[in-house]
Design an enzyme around this catalytic site. Sequence first.
Site, PDB file in Angstrom:
ATOM      1  N   SER A   1      39.096  39.475  33.669  1.00 11.60           N
ATOM      2  CA  SER A   1      40.119  39.720  32.650  1.00 11.60           C
ATOM      3  C   SER A   1      40.668  38.403  32.136  1.00 11.60           C
ATOM      4  O   SER A   1      40.677  37.395  32.848  1.00 11.60           O
ATOM      5  CB  SER A   1      41.260  40.566  33.241  1.00 11.60           C
ATOM      6  OG  SER A   1      42.204  40.896  32.248  1.00 11.60           O
ATOM      7  N   ASP A   2      41.118  38.432  30.893  1.00  9.89           N
ATOM      8  CA  ASP A   2      41.777  37.257  30.325  1.00  9.89           C
ATOM      9  C   ASP A   2      42.816  37.723  29.315  1.00  9.89           C
ATOM     10  O   ASP A   2      42.625  38.748  28.649  1.00  9.89           O
ATOM     11  CB  ASP A   2      40.774  36.318  29.656  1.00  9.89           C
ATOM     12  CG  ASP A   2      41.392  34.955  29.365  1.00  9.89           C
ATOM     13  OD1 ASP A   2      41.643  34.206  30.325  1.00  9.89           O
ATOM     14  OD2 ASP A   2      41.654  34.651  28.181  1.00  9.89           O
ATOM     15  N   THR A   3      43.906  36.967  29.201  1.00  9.77           N
ATOM     16  CA  THR A   3      45.005  37.332  28.304  1.00  9.77           C
ATOM     17  C   THR A   3      45.453  36.112  27.516  1.00  9.77           C
ATOM     18  O   THR A   3      45.590  35.018  28.075  1.00  9.77           O
ATOM     19  CB  THR A   3      46.207  37.877  29.119  1.00  9.77           C
ATOM     20  OG1 THR A   3      45.800  39.031  29.848  1.00  9.77           O
ATOM     21  CG2 THR A   3      47.362  38.246  28.200  1.00  9.77           C
TER      22      THR A   3
ATOM     23  N   ALA B   1      41.508  41.145  27.471  1.00 11.58           N
ATOM     24  CA  ALA B   1      40.160  41.707  27.573  1.00 11.58           C
ATOM     25  C   ALA B   1      39.867  41.977  29.037  1.00 11.58           C
ATOM     26  O   ALA B   1      40.248  41.198  29.910  1.00 11.58           O
ATOM     27  CB  ALA B   1      39.131  40.753  26.991  1.00 11.58           C
TER      28      ALA B   1
ATOM     29  N   LYS C   1      33.997  35.723  33.670  1.00 11.60           N
ATOM     30  CA  LYS C   1      34.689  35.792  34.960  1.00 11.60           C
ATOM     31  C   LYS C   1      34.133  36.922  35.824  1.00 11.60           C
ATOM     32  O   LYS C   1      33.969  36.755  37.039  1.00 11.60           O
ATOM     33  CB  LYS C   1      36.193  35.980  34.732  1.00 11.60           C
ATOM     34  CG  LYS C   1      36.889  34.748  34.171  1.00 11.60           C
ATOM     35  CD  LYS C   1      38.348  35.035  33.870  1.00 11.60           C
ATOM     36  CE  LYS C   1      39.050  33.822  33.280  1.00 11.60           C
ATOM     37  NZ  LYS C   1      40.482  34.088  32.972  1.00 11.60           N
TER      38      LYS C   1
END
Length: 207
Positions: A80-82, A117, A58
Amino acid sequence: MPNTPADKPLLLASASPRRAQLLAQIGVRYVQRPTAVAEERGPGEAPAVYVARLAREKAAAGLALVSGEGALVPEWSLGSDTVVVAAGQVLEKPRDFDDFATMMSLLSDSEHSVLSAICLTGPQPTLCETVETRVRFRPLEPALIEAYWQTGEPRDKAGGYGIQGLGAALVTSVSGSYTNVVGLPLEALVPMLDNAGIRYWQGEGSP
C-alpha cells in the site's frame, strides 16, 4: 485442525503501525515485513499512477522477503502507498519544518485529495485498487502550524498530518473513506480479501 491455505497469515509489506492496526481491527491474521522499495516519483508520473506502482512493487517485494521461511509462509502479500495531493502538488512525508510549513499553507482553509493504492499479490492474479478521499482543513495560523509540528506527529505522515491522531483537530470535513486517509482503505480491501480467500473477523491480528 490442520492448516489450510486460508490459515496462513497475510503479509503486510509495510512498516506502518496504522495499517497494522486497521488489519487487526477487522481481525485479519498478518505478519508485518517492511520493504526497501524506493518511494521516488518518476518525472511526470501522475499521482494515481505513482501510488499504484509503489503498492504493486511493495507487495511483490514483500513476498520475496518471506520465500523459503517454512510451511506457514504467507501466500498473499499486501502492499500500500498513500499520498496527499493539494494544488496540483504531491505531498509526501515532510523533510523538515520548512517543508512541513509549506505543506500546511497549501492545505489551510481548503480541500485536498488523499490517494491510497492497495495491491494484493499471491497465487492468483494481483488485485489492485486506488481510492480517493477529499479532506477539508480549517484555516491554519502560523502558531498552530508550529505547535502541531512540535508534537512530533507530522514527521512520518504523508501530507504532514495524521487524521487518526492529533491532526484530527485540523479537519473540518471528510468526503469518502476515512480509513483511506489513515492509509488502508478497508472498503476496498475487504472485497479483495474475499476474492483471495483470506479470512477476517478472526478475533486477533498479528500471530
